[in-house]
Scaffold this motif. Structure first.
Motif, short mmCIF file in Angstrom:
data_model
loop_
_atom_site.label_atom_id
_atom_site.label_comp_id
_atom_site.label_asym_id
_atom_site.label_seq_id
_atom_site.Cartn_x
_atom_site.Cartn_y
_atom_site.Cartn_z
N LEU A 145 0.84 -1.20 0.00
CA LEU A 145 0.00 0.00 0.00
C LEU A 145 0.87 1.25 0.00
CD1 LEU A 145 -2.79 1.33 0.15
CD2 LEU A 145 -2.66 1.09 2.64
N ALA A 146 1.91 1.24 0.82
CA ALA A 146 2.84 2.38 0.85
C ALA A 146 3.50 2.55 -0.50
CB ALA A 146 3.89 2.18 1.94
N LEU A 147 3.92 1.46 -1.12
CA LEU A 147 4.57 1.51 -2.42
C LEU A 147 3.65 2.13 -3.47
CD1 LEU A 147 6.95 0.79 -4.29
CD2 LEU A 147 5.97 -1.50 -4.48
N VAL A 148 2.41 1.71 -3.49
CA VAL A 148 1.45 2.24 -4.45
C VAL A 148 1.20 3.73 -4.20
CG1 VAL A 148 -0.98 2.15 -5.18
CG2 VAL A 148 0.33 0.03 -4.92
N CYS A 149 0.99 4.07 -2.94
CA CYS A 149 0.72 5.49 -2.61
C CYS A 149 1.91 6.39 -2.95
CB CYS A 149 0.36 5.64 -1.14
SG CYS A 149 -1.24 4.92 -0.71
N ILE A 150 3.10 5.96 -2.61
CA ILE A 150 4.29 6.76 -2.89
C ILE A 150 4.49 6.91 -4.40
CG2 ILE A 150 6.81 6.84 -2.71
CD1 ILE A 150 6.45 5.29 -0.01
N THR A 151 4.29 5.81 -5.13
CA THR A 151 4.48 5.84 -6.58
C THR A 151 3.45 6.76 -7.24
OG1 THR A 151 5.39 3.61 -6.52
CG2 THR A 151 4.65 4.43 -8.66
N VAL A 152 2.20 6.64 -6.85
CA VAL A 152 1.15 7.49 -7.41
C VAL A 152 1.44 8.95 -7.09
CG1 VAL A 152 -1.30 8.11 -7.24
CG2 VAL A 152 -0.62 5.72 -7.50
N TYR A 153 1.81 9.22 -5.85
CA TYR A 153 2.13 10.60 -5.46
C TYR A 153 3.31 11.14 -6.26
CZ TYR A 153 3.42 14.58 -2.54
OH TYR A 153 3.75 15.83 -2.10
N ASP A 154 4.33 10.31 -6.45
CA ASP A 154 5.50 10.71 -7.23
C ASP A 154 5.11 11.04 -8.67
OD1 ASP A 154 8.18 11.20 -7.90
OD2 ASP A 154 8.61 9.08 -8.25
N VAL A 155 4.30 10.19 -9.28
CA VAL A 155 3.86 10.43 -10.66
C VAL A 155 3.00 11.70 -10.74
CG1 VAL A 155 2.37 9.51 -12.50
CG2 VAL A 155 4.03 8.01 -11.38
N MET A 156 2.12 11.87 -9.76
CA MET A 156 1.24 13.05 -9.77
C MET A 156 2.05 14.34 -9.62
SD MET A 156 -1.76 11.84 -10.28
CE MET A 156 -2.90 13.11 -9.84
N THR A 157 3.09 14.32 -8.81
CA THR A 157 3.89 15.53 -8.64
C THR A 157 4.77 15.80 -9.85
OG1 THR A 157 5.65 14.31 -7.49
CG2 THR A 157 3.94 15.34 -6.12
N ARG A 158 5.22 14.77 -10.50
CA ARG A 158 6.10 14.96 -11.65
C ARG A 158 5.38 15.36 -12.92
NH1 ARG A 158 10.55 10.47 -12.44
NH2 ARG A 158 10.98 10.11 -10.27
N TYR A 159 4.30 14.66 -13.20
CA TYR A 159 3.67 14.80 -14.51
C TYR A 159 2.37 15.60 -14.50
CZ TYR A 159 7.08 11.25 -15.62
OH TYR A 159 8.26 10.56 -15.78
N PHE A 160 1.79 15.80 -13.33
CA PHE A 160 0.52 16.51 -13.28
C PHE A 160 0.56 17.76 -12.42
CE2 PHE A 160 -0.50 12.07 -14.25
CZ PHE A 160 -1.15 12.24 -15.47
#
Length: 188
Positions: free
Chosen positions: A28-43
């Motif tokens: 769950l942490a891995l998914v949340c961190i990855t989604v947050y990372d993608v959202m901050t980088r690309y969106f």
């Protein structure tokens, strides 16, 4: 039919199951961190104060490491590892147990003990030296993640001990078909 050995290996398996359940929360942490990372980088989602992309990427591999290291031993007790049993599958049950015992005593358990020993030194040196990320803007306390490797090999040793006791119980004829499958695995 319950044996005295079954009390021990069921307790060991229960501990491994609890550790795996706790470790699986890292998914769950891995998914949340990855989604947050993608959202901050690309969106363009703003990062929390003090966080940067390097920290997020390192946190992703930390979560992946925790997931893997805490779940691997439990997976071993559930026959989730790769087996190439073309020859062994046609052997009598007692020979399968003997081969399993041999593999546990000669390969898995000594390897886990030796690896835990050397990884302990690796983690201790990291703690002693207050090791941080090689990136100047990365995470600190690298010894935490290195310590999980020691835990992984310790848990793998426990899983090997559990499987060894199950093999002994299997040789004595005390295992059910389901328990035997969790010790010897099944066909292809």
């Amino acid at each position: 039919m319950s044996s005295k050995l079954s009390i021990v290996y069921r307790a060991l398996d229960k501990v491994l199951g609890v550790v795996a359940t706790v470790g699986s929360t890292a998914m769950l942490a891995l998914v949340c961190i990855t989604v947050y990372d993608v959202m901050t980088r690309y969106f363009g989602l703003p990062k929390f104060q003090g966080l940067n992309s390097t920290m997020l990427q390192e946190a992703e591999y930390w979560a992946h490491t925790v997931l893997f290291t805490f779940v691997m031993a439990y997976a071993f007790t559930r026959q989730s590892h790769v087996r190439i049993d073309l020859v062994r599958d046609v052997m009598p049950r007692r020979i399968k147990y003997a081969l399993e015992i041999f593999g546990l005593l000669v390969f898995l358990m000594p390897f886990a003990a030796i690896a835990a020993y050397y990884c302990y030194n690796y983690a201790w040196i990291s703690w002693r030296d207050d090791e941080i990320s090689r990136s100047t803007i990365g995470l600190t306390n690298i010894w935490l993640i290195k310590s999980t490797i020691v835990i992984m090999f310790g848990l793998l040793f426990v899983a090997g001990a559990s499987q060894l006791l199950k093999c002994i119980d299997g040789l004595l004829g005390n295992l059910t078909d389901d328990e035997e499958y969790n010790v010897l695995g099944g066909g292809h």
